[in-house]
Design an enzyme around this catalytic site. Structure first.
Site, PDB file in Angstrom:
ATOM      1  N   HIS A  72       0.877  -1.180   0.000  1.00 42.32           N
ATOM      2  CA  HIS A  72       0.000   0.000   0.000  1.00 42.32           C
ATOM      3  C   HIS A  72       0.914   1.229   0.000  1.00 42.32           C
ATOM      4  CE1 HIS A  72      -2.792   2.925   1.857  1.00 42.32           C
ATOM      5  NE2 HIS A  72      -3.784   2.088   1.582  1.00 42.32           N
ATOM      6  N   ASP A  85       3.207  -4.575   8.034  1.00 44.88           N
ATOM      7  CA  ASP A  85       1.965  -3.806   7.939  1.00 44.88           C
ATOM      8  C   ASP A  85       0.806  -4.803   8.012  1.00 44.88           C
ATOM      9  OD1 ASP A  85      -0.323  -2.583   7.042  1.00 44.88           O
ATOM     10  OD2 ASP A  85       0.596  -1.642   5.293  1.00 44.88           O
ATOM     11  N   GLN A 134      -4.365  -5.251   6.764  1.00 42.33           N
ATOM     12  CA  GLN A 134      -5.340  -6.161   6.140  1.00 42.33           C
ATOM     13  C   GLN A 134      -5.376  -7.530   6.792  1.00 42.33           C
ATOM     14  OE1 GLN A 134      -7.619  -5.462   3.901  1.00 42.33           O
ATOM     15  NE2 GLN A 134      -6.928  -3.350   3.669  1.00 42.33           N
ATOM     16  N   LYS A 161     -10.352  -1.291  10.433  1.00 43.20           N
ATOM     17  CA  LYS A 161     -10.430  -2.470   9.545  1.00 43.20           C
ATOM     18  C   LYS A 161     -10.948  -3.676  10.327  1.00 43.20           C
ATOM     19  CE  LYS A 161      -7.525  -0.580   6.297  1.00 43.20           C
ATOM     20  NZ  LYS A 161      -8.011  -0.033   5.044  1.00 43.20           N
ATOM     21  N   CYS A 164      -4.711   2.351  -3.681  1.00 43.24           N
ATOM     22  CA  CYS A 164      -3.469   2.854  -3.045  1.00 43.24           C
ATOM     23  C   CYS A 164      -2.326   1.875  -3.255  1.00 43.24           C
ATOM     24  CB  CYS A 164      -3.661   3.129  -1.561  1.00 43.24           C
ATOM     25  SG  CYS A 164      -4.835   4.423  -1.219  1.00 43.24           S
TER      26      CYS A 164
HETATM   27  C1  LIG Z   1      -2.192  -2.814   3.624  1.00 48.28           C
HETATM   28  C2  LIG Z   1      -2.573  -1.454   4.111  1.00 48.28           C
HETATM   29  N1  LIG Z   1      -1.653  -0.680   4.674  1.00 48.28           N
HETATM   30  C3  LIG Z   1      -1.939   0.548   5.139  1.00 48.28           C
HETATM   31  C4  LIG Z   1      -3.203   1.062   5.044  1.00 48.28           C
HETATM   32  C5  LIG Z   1      -3.486   2.435   5.579  1.00 48.28           C
HETATM   33  O1  LIG Z   1      -4.338   2.335   6.673  1.00 48.28           O
HETATM   34  P1  LIG Z   1      -4.958   3.652   7.346  1.00 48.28           P
HETATM   35  O2  LIG Z   1      -5.569   4.432   6.223  1.00 48.28           O
HETATM   36  O3  LIG Z   1      -5.957   3.125   8.312  1.00 48.28           O
HETATM   37  O4  LIG Z   1      -3.837   4.386   7.975  1.00 48.28           O
HETATM   38  C6  LIG Z   1      -4.204   0.310   4.442  1.00 48.28           C
HETATM   39  C7  LIG Z   1      -5.565   0.848   4.261  1.00 48.28           C
HETATM   40  O5  LIG Z   1      -6.281   0.477   3.356  1.00 48.28           O
HETATM   41  C8  LIG Z   1      -3.879  -0.984   3.969  1.00 48.28           C
HETATM   42  O6  LIG Z   1      -4.813  -1.753   3.403  1.00 48.28           O
END
Ligand SMILES: Cc1ncc(COP(=O)(O)O)c(C=O)c1O
Length: 404
Positions: free
Chosen positions: A121, A198, A201, A224, A362
């Site tokens: 992401h 990270d 997900q 999430k 993203c």
């Molecule tokens: C894999 C991953 N990393 C980071 C994020 C960013 O999360 P947040 O917008 O809650 O900071 C997301 C959000 O869709 C994501 O799916």
């Protein structure tokens, strides 16, 4: 026993209409829906406990502080961190990653290398690019293959004594691929590199054990996993969190302040400047309780069944292509219909009350790999049903008829 119809009763939003149709919510990878138990916890906080924390001698402040710290302990237990002060409450995954990236500014130098993966992401790419700009370190990328998996032999070759950090997501938001993070963590540690996973997900689907993984940093967002927006967590091993400088200055994160010199508070407060999202932190704990009551084994088994059912039904539509076909994946299906733009498919589905995500999610490098502008992404949660998948399949057929 897992009973989806009972579970659905917990989610008031699932009974609303969108464009005159019953809502089918398949945008769970963007944000999950909120059960009544979590909504009640938000109301309970504001109705009964609203006060600033860690600083008041009055009863309300002490009660709110206790609830906030109990939530931190709940998060610690959920992720199996050794100490509750290894859990930093942040505004979400993005904030947690930026906190770590900022901290490494003073620890990296020219010639050092950072490894990310092609499946990230943007939140797990851009902060590291900014870190490289600040320090002169360089960014290396673990490539992906056609199935949407990491080419892990290439990761082995990228590792060297110059590797200082490795950043990989646990599960890809765009494709649903589950990455071999234990292998990556162990290999990175062999060259002395720290690893950040990270888990944005992963946390809606599985319960990570940070000690068993031996991971240095693990990050996630509450929204999430049935919790509120604007709150998330950073797990960091105590040694690493002690090594990193504070991220932001302000109230709460100090021990002593004079105009000559300021000393910082101990963990976790060193990284929690200012009034935090108090309700959010407390309710994050309530969301974890809710998901644990349903049980992550039951959630994983049910969602896997939904994934298999939807994959088979969607693939039966002529001209539909699924991106991300790893055997090791969660309940995310990214697809396109012939050369129809995903936005057009998403717009027709919305008219039918079906919420999906369209675009690059993203994760532009993934779309560039497949040479496509984006996909339609349907992501399923434990409160979705096979009947809703049937509605999606009919909707996609209708979109194909109208658009081709
Ligand atoms: C894999 C991953 N990393 C980071 C994020 C960013 O999360 P947040 O917008 O809650 O900071 C997301 C959000 O869709 C994501 O799916």
């Amino acid at each position: 026993m897992f009973n989806v119809q009972d579970i659905r009763k917990d989610f008031p939003i699932l009974s609303r209409k969108v464009n005159g149709k019953s809502l089918v919510y398949f945008d769970n990878a963007a944000t999950s829906q909120t059960p009544q138990q979590v909504i009640d916890a938000i109301i309970d906080y504001y109705a009964n406990y609203n006060a600033n924390i860690h600083r008041g001698v009055h009863t309300l402040s002490q009660e709110a502080t206790d609830l906030y710290e109990q939530a931190r302990q709940k998060i610690q237990a959920h992720f199996n961190a050794k100490f509750s002060h290894e859990i930093i409450l942040t505004s979400g995954t993005t904030d947690s990653i930026n906190l770590v990236a900022n901290g490494f500014s003073s620890l990296l130098k020219k010639g050092d290398e950072i490894i990310v993966s092609a499946l990230e992401h943007h939140s797990n790419i851009v902060p590291w690019q900014m870190l490289c700009e600040r320090t002169g370190a360089s960014l290396k990328v673990i490539p992906m293959n056609e199935e949407g998996e990491l080419v892990i032999t290439d990761f082995d070759n990228l590792l060297s004594k110059n590797t200082k950090l490795v950043f990989v997501n646990h599960i890809s938001n765009a494709l649903g691929t589950i990455n071999p993070i234990k292998y990556i963590i162990d290999k990175a540690h062999q060259v002395g590199a720290a690893v950040l996973i990270d888990g944005a997900q992963a946390c809606p689907h599985i319960k990570p054990d940070v000690q068993a993984l031996d991971v240095d940093f693990y990050v996630a967002s509450a929204h999430k996993m049935c919790g509120p927006t604007g709150v998330g967590m950073l797990y960091g091993k105590e040694d690493w969190l002690n090594k990193l400088p504070p991220y932001q200055g302000g109230g709460e994160m100090i021990a002593e302040v004079t105009f000559e010199k300021t000393t910082y508070a101990d963990l976790p407060h060193k990284f929690e400047a200012g009034t935090p999202n108090i309700a959010g932190g407390i309710v994050f704990g309530a969301a974890i309780d809710y998901m644990n009551r349903i049980g992550f084994d039951a959630i994983a088994a049910y969602e896997n069944d939904l994934l298999n059912y939807a994959t088979e039904k969607l693939l039966a539509i002529d001209g539909l292509k699924i991106y991300g076909t790893s055997k090791n994946k969660t309940s995310v299906i990214s697809f396109n219909l012939e050369d129809i733009h995903p936005y057009d498919v998403g717009t027709i589905l919305d008219k039918l009350g079906i919420a999906v995500r369209t675009g690059h999610h993203c994760a532009q490098p993934i779309m560039d790999f497949y040479c496509i502008p984006g996909t339609v992404r349907a992501s399923f949660s434990f409160y979705n049903t096979k009947e809703e998948i049937d509605t999606l399949v009919e909707g996609v057929k209708k979109a194909k008829m109208m658009l081709s």
